[in-house]
Every structure is written in C-alpha cells, then in structure tokens.
Design a protein around this motif. Structure first.
Motif, PDB file in Angstrom:
ATOM      1  N   SER A   1       0.734  -1.239   0.045  1.00 30.83           N
ATOM      2  CA  SER A   1       0.110   0.094   0.096  1.00 30.83           C
ATOM      3  C   SER A   1       0.819   1.092  -0.031  1.00 30.83           C
ATOM      4  O   SER A   1       2.280   1.278   0.467  1.00 30.83           O
ATOM      5  N   GLU A   2       0.236   2.194  -0.578  1.00 29.80           N
ATOM      6  CA  GLU A   2       0.801   3.571  -0.458  1.00 29.80           C
ATOM      7  C   GLU A   2       0.011   4.581   0.109  1.00 29.80           C
ATOM      8  O   GLU A   2      -1.264   4.530  -0.030  1.00 29.80           O
ATOM      9  N   VAL A   3       0.566   5.641   0.660  1.00 31.28           N
ATOM     10  CA  VAL A   3      -0.277   6.998   0.900  1.00 31.28           C
ATOM     11  C   VAL A   3       0.127   8.059   0.175  1.00 31.28           C
ATOM     12  O   VAL A   3       1.331   8.663   0.223  1.00 31.28           O
ATOM     13  N   TYR A   4      -0.950   8.816  -0.264  1.00 39.12           N
ATOM     14  CA  TYR A   4      -0.696  10.114  -1.004  1.00 39.12           C
ATOM     15  C   TYR A   4      -1.103  11.293  -0.126  1.00 39.12           C
ATOM     16  O   TYR A   4      -2.040  11.506   0.575  1.00 39.12           O
ATOM     17  N   ASP A   5      -0.241  12.187  -0.113  1.00 39.40           N
ATOM     18  CA  ASP A   5       0.033  13.502   0.701  1.00 39.40           C
ATOM     19  C   ASP A   5      -0.525  14.585  -0.225  1.00 39.40           C
ATOM     20  O   ASP A   5       0.213  15.125  -1.188  1.00 39.40           O
ATOM     21  N   PRO A   6      -1.681  15.027  -0.209  1.00 38.07           N
ATOM     22  CA  PRO A   6      -1.990  16.121  -0.893  1.00 38.07           C
ATOM     23  C   PRO A   6      -1.246  17.682  -0.963  1.00 38.07           C
ATOM     24  O   PRO A   6      -1.300  18.437  -2.002  1.00 38.07           O
ATOM     25  N   ASP A   7      -0.790  17.648   0.243  1.00 41.22           N
ATOM     26  CA  ASP A   7       0.089  19.030   0.466  1.00 41.22           C
ATOM     27  C   ASP A   7       1.285  18.930  -0.346  1.00 41.22           C
ATOM     28  O   ASP A   7       1.682  20.078  -0.810  1.00 41.22           O
ATOM     29  N   THR A   8       2.085  17.713  -0.650  1.00 42.73           N
ATOM     30  CA  THR A   8       3.116  17.738  -1.108  1.00 42.73           C
ATOM     31  C   THR A   8       3.112  17.151  -2.741  1.00 42.73           C
ATOM     32  O   THR A   8       3.906  17.184  -3.526  1.00 42.73           O
ATOM     33  N   GLY A   9       1.868  16.329  -2.852  1.00 39.02           N
ATOM     34  CA  GLY A   9       1.591  15.842  -4.207  1.00 39.02           C
ATOM     35  C   GLY A   9       2.396  14.381  -4.327  1.00 39.02           C
ATOM     36  O   GLY A   9       2.668  13.844  -5.467  1.00 39.02           O
ATOM     37  N   GLU A  10       3.138  13.819  -3.254  1.00 33.47           N
ATOM     38  CA  GLU A  10       3.958  12.764  -2.996  1.00 33.47           C
ATOM     39  C   GLU A  10       3.402  11.552  -2.558  1.00 33.47           C
ATOM     40  O   GLU A  10       2.307  11.662  -1.759  1.00 33.47           O
ATOM     41  N   TRP A  11       3.829  10.436  -2.905  1.00 37.12           N
ATOM     42  CA  TRP A  11       3.384   9.054  -2.098  1.00 37.12           C
ATOM     43  C   TRP A  11       4.572   8.725  -1.311  1.00 37.12           C
ATOM     44  O   TRP A  11       5.832   8.790  -1.443  1.00 37.12           O
ATOM     45  N   SER A  12       4.091   8.032  -0.017  1.00 41.87           N
ATOM     46  CA  SER A  12       4.981   7.536   0.771  1.00 41.87           C
ATOM     47  C   SER A  12       5.704   6.336   0.554  1.00 41.87           C
ATOM     48  O   SER A  12       5.116   5.525  -0.573  1.00 41.87           O
ATOM     49  N   SER A  13       6.730   5.760   1.306  1.00 43.36           N
ATOM     50  CA  SER A  13       7.215   4.357   0.543  1.00 43.36           C
ATOM     51  C   SER A  13       6.203   3.107   0.929  1.00 43.36           C
ATOM     52  O   SER A  13       5.021   3.561   1.941  1.00 43.36           O
ATOM     53  N   PRO A  14       6.226   2.187   0.342  1.00 38.96           N
ATOM     54  CA  PRO A  14       5.219   1.203   0.256  1.00 38.96           C
ATOM     55  C   PRO A  14       5.192   0.522   1.598  1.00 38.96           C
ATOM     56  O   PRO A  14       6.419   0.355   2.305  1.00 38.96           O
ATOM     57  N   SER A  15       4.041   0.286   2.088  1.00 36.72           N
ATOM     58  CA  SER A  15       3.824  -0.819   3.361  1.00 36.72           C
ATOM     59  C   SER A  15       3.208  -2.061   2.920  1.00 36.72           C
ATOM     60  O   SER A  15       2.188  -1.919   2.189  1.00 36.72           O
ATOM     61  N   GLN A  16       3.660  -3.155   3.415  1.00 33.57           N
ATOM     62  CA  GLN A  16       3.464  -4.477   3.000  1.00 33.57           C
ATOM     63  C   GLN A  16       2.132  -4.866   3.685  1.00 33.57           C
ATOM     64  O   GLN A  16       1.987  -4.594   4.800  1.00 33.57           O
ATOM     65  N   VAL A  17       1.195  -5.342   2.961  1.00 32.61           N
ATOM     66  CA  VAL A  17      -0.271  -5.798   3.336  1.00 32.61           C
ATOM     67  C   VAL A  17       0.199  -7.273   4.018  1.00 32.61           C
ATOM     68  O   VAL A  17       1.083  -7.958   3.655  1.00 32.61           O
ATOM     69  N   MET A  18      -0.884  -7.861   4.717  1.00 29.25           N
ATOM     70  CA  MET A  18      -0.519  -9.080   5.510  1.00 29.25           C
ATOM     71  C   MET A  18      -0.708 -10.241   4.264  1.00 29.25           C
ATOM     72  O   MET A  18      -0.062 -11.318   4.335  1.00 29.25           O
ATOM     73  N   LYS A  19      -2.020 -10.154   3.498  1.00 30.37           N
ATOM     74  CA  LYS A  19      -2.086 -11.215   2.533  1.00 30.37           C
ATOM     75  C   LYS A  19      -2.230 -10.798   1.217  1.00 30.37           C
ATOM     76  O   LYS A  19      -2.982  -9.902   1.022  1.00 30.37           O
ATOM     77  N   GLN A  20      -1.281 -11.428   0.453  1.00 28.25           N
ATOM     78  CA  GLN A  20      -1.398 -10.869  -1.064  1.00 28.25           C
ATOM     79  C   GLN A  20      -2.613 -11.331  -1.746  1.00 28.25           C
ATOM     80  O   GLN A  20      -3.149 -12.143  -1.539  1.00 28.25           O
ATOM     81  N   ARG A  21      -3.169 -10.270  -2.418  1.00 24.80           N
ATOM     82  CA  ARG A  21      -4.524 -10.524  -3.324  1.00 24.80           C
ATOM     83  C   ARG A  21      -4.157  -9.742  -4.622  1.00 24.80           C
ATOM     84  O   ARG A  21      -3.385  -9.177  -4.999  1.00 24.80           O
ATOM     85  N   LEU A  22      -5.027 -10.272  -5.592  1.00 23.45           N
ATOM     86  CA  LEU A  22      -5.148  -9.983  -6.956  1.00 23.45           C
ATOM     87  C   LEU A  22      -6.507  -9.493  -7.298  1.00 23.45           C
ATOM     88  O   LEU A  22      -7.027  -9.748  -8.156  1.00 23.45           O
ATOM     89  N   GLY A  23      -6.587  -8.411  -6.577  1.00 22.07           N
ATOM     90  CA  GLY A  23      -7.937  -7.653  -6.900  1.00 22.07           C
ATOM     91  C   GLY A  23      -9.143  -8.165  -6.204  1.00 22.07           C
ATOM     92  O   GLY A  23      -9.197  -9.431  -5.469  1.00 22.07           O
TER      93      GLY A  23
END
Length: 386
Positions: free
Chosen positions: A208-230
């Motif tokens: 997952s990634e998090v978008y900051d509207p103040d900077t227009g940038e995304w955070s470093s990815p964080s791993q979810v617990m269970k891999q999914r394909l949509g």
C-alpha cells in the motif's frame, strides 16, 4: 376411501412442510433479504457504477450486459416513485473498470475506458464533457479529497492492459486535470480511501502507499498481510483504521502472472476470508478477524448507523466494531456472481443492483454465457425476517 387416503397424505405433507419451514426460520436457515418491491432495471448489467445523488435517487451508469459488451445507457432509480427512469446515454461507452464519483456540487464525475471524461449534471439530467485525462485508464482507484478535488491513481491501459503507476488530480472548479506524483508500485484493480487526516491510502497486490495532497507525493510502500489479486474492498471504519476484506488469492505459485477484476475466472484462484487492518498512525498492517465466508468482487456500503456491510454473490456480512466480529445478514434472493452494486438509500435500506448469471465464475469457457441480472432487491435492516 382412496380419495380420503390421498387427502390425508396431502394434509400430512403440508403439515410436515410447515413444520420444516418454521424450524428453518427459527434456526436462521430460511433467512432471505427482504424484497421491498423494487422493480427490475431496464437493462441487466454488471460492472456498472452506482451513485447516490443528493436528491436521494440512485444513478446507474454503463457496465456490461453481455461478456465484454459495454453499454452507454444509464438509469436513475427514483426513490419517491420507486421506479426506474432513463438517464439517457453517456458520451462514450463505460464498461468494466470505470468509476463514478459524487462531487461537492452534486454532479457526478465519470472516468474510465477513454481519455474522455464526463459529468452527469444532476440539475439537467444530462451527460456533459469535461477536461480529458492525460491518458486513458480503467480499473483505476479514485477518491474525493478533502478540498473537493478528485485523485485518480493507477489502473491499466484499456487496450494493452498494462498496469500504471501514474496519478492525476481533477479540479471541479476548472474542469481540468493535473498530473501529480507517481506511485512506486503499479496499481490496477486496486482501491483507495480517504484517511481522517486528509491523506489517501491505496492498497495493492503486495503493498500500500499513502498520498499527501500537500506535497503531491506518495509514501514508501507498506506490505499488506495477505497478497491479493484484486476483488477486495477497502473501507474506513469509525476509529479511522481501514479494513481490506476478501479478494482473490492464488492457490499455487502463479501470483505474478495473473490478476485483475475477473481473477475468479481462473481456476487456480480462490476467494479469501482474510481481512487486514491498516493503522494510519503507525503506517502498518495487521491481521483482523476473518470473514465468515470467502468473498471476491463483492461490494461494500454502510448502514445508517455507520456499520460496514459487505454484499457478496449470494450473501452479506456486517462488521460489529464493538466486538471486532463479522455477523451474517440474510441471504440474497438470487445469486449475482460478481459486478453488482450495493447502495445505501436515505431511508436506510440497501439497493442491490446487477451482477451476472449463466456462467461458472471458475470456468473461463463459460464467459460468453454471462447475462446481466435485471432483478433488483433491497435489504431492510429494520424489517422482520421472513
């Protein structure tokens, strides 16, 4: 004498049937969603969008009526008359992977399948062109930001189906799109939700990634617990945490080769009961209580009291936040496979529209047998269970 014996047999049969029915109701086995008489939609469809308008009506746009047969038609459910009305045609076909987002001004932004973007003008009941996107995309993630602008991220090229890591922001005031920061990962058939602090969380196959509207940038990815394909849902609950529920998971070692919204059509994919919970303060994921049954390509909505409800192909579950548990709701009247929508109405009922029948979700050879479901049903949380 013979006729009397037949009559006695009929009486015993009816008595036994009534006893079994009463027993099933007492045990919950006869529970069904309360059908409040909503009429059929004019065109059975799946992978459409459903938007609750400010006047309480529900706008249904596009989708597919047959396999890979997109439609331009739109309909509105008038909650006053409890009838469906034509909403005309969209400017371009809006099939699988498009989105519809309610803007602060009451209009609806429709994105997907083409560079062309359009607005449903709620005042005139017509579709109008607005600023075009940089490039066409479908199966993107979308959310309205705190300032009323709309963030669109990821998705895939409608032609090549190549996944994207780009993002754009739509300004309703100007009708224009502006490119914003790229994500570190490709995201397609993923979901996005607005966090309490105004940032936006997008989930993914692994990260997952998090978008900051103040900077227009995304955070470093964080791993979810269970891999999914949509095929999962992403919903914020009252304490500000986010639940990632269900989805398609690989049964085997082909995780990098498959995926997408139709993942369940591949025999080596299965629905998962797994639920992950995201803590925005720590930017971490943890395991949460699993669903009662596996779900994929389901829909989510909320009851009037804020309780989260997931509606799958033939059943529904409610999340009890006080106990951190899932509670079974009555079954749907008919199986809907996938691609249906569940929309909370102003009267507290949930309007369930679409889905498809005639195909085996796990057998790709039956794709061409799919037909859109026209029957509509409602769930009334306050009605007695039949």
């Amino acid at each position: 004498m013979f006729n009397r014996i037949i009559s006695l047999k009929k009486l015993l049969t009816r008595t036994l049937a009534m006893s079994i029915a009463l027993l099933l109701m007492a045990c919950g086995g006869g529970d069904k969603v309360i059908d409040t008489g909503a009429p059929d939609i004019a065109l059975g469809r799946w992978f459409h969008s459903a938007t609750l308008l400010n006047n309480g009506n529900v706008l249904i746009v596009g989708g597919e009526s047959k396999f890979r047969t997109s439609t331009k038609t739109a309909e509105v459910f008038n909650t006053t008359s409890a009838a469906w009305e034509s909403a005309g045609d969209t400017l371009v076909k809006r099939g699988e992977g498009h989105t519809a987002t309610l803007l602060d001004n009451g209009n609806v932004l429709i994105v997907g399948g083409s560079e062309e973007v359009e607005i449903y003008n709620a005042s005139t009941g017509t579709f109008e062109a607005t600023g075009s996107m940089e490039k066409a995309r479908s199966w993107h993630a979308i959310t309205k930001l705190s300032d009323g602008k709309v963030l669109v991220a990821g998705g895939q090229d409608p032609g090549s189906r190549k996944a994207k890591n780009t993002a754009e922001v739509y300004d309703p005031g100007t009708g224009e799109w502006t490119k914003t920061g790229d994500m570190q990962e490709d995201h397609t058939t993923d979901d996005m939700v607005l966090l309490d602090d105004g940032r936006a969380l997008i989930a993914g196959k692994k990260f997952s990634e998090v978008y900051d509207p103040d900077t227009g940038e995304w955070s470093s990815p964080s791993q979810v617990m269970k891999q999914r394909l949509g095929g999962y849902t992403l919903n914020k609950i009252s304490d500000g945490t986010v639940l990632l529920a269900g989805g398609g998971v690989v049964k085997g070692a082909r995780a990098e080769k498959v995926g997408g919204a139709l993942a369940s059509h591949d025999a080596f994919l299965v629905k998962t009961m797994k639920v992950d919970v995201y803590n925005p303060n720590a930017d971490t994921w943890a395991n949460a209580t699993s669903l009662l049954g596996g779900m994929e390509n389901h829909d989510s909505t909320y009851l009037s009291d804020g309780a989260l409800v997931l509606v799958s192909d033939d059943g529904a579950e409610k999340y009890d936040e006080s106990q951190g548990l899932w509670v079974a709701l009555p079954e749907l009247l008919i199986a809907r496979n996938f691609g249906h929508t569940a929309t909370l109405l102003a009267n507290g009922k949930i309007l369930i529209v679409g889905g498809n029948a005639g195909a085996n979700p796990f057998d790709p050879s039956t794709n061409n047998l799919m037909v859109g479901i026209a029957r509509v049903e409602m769930y009334d949380p306050n009605a007695p269970v039949d």
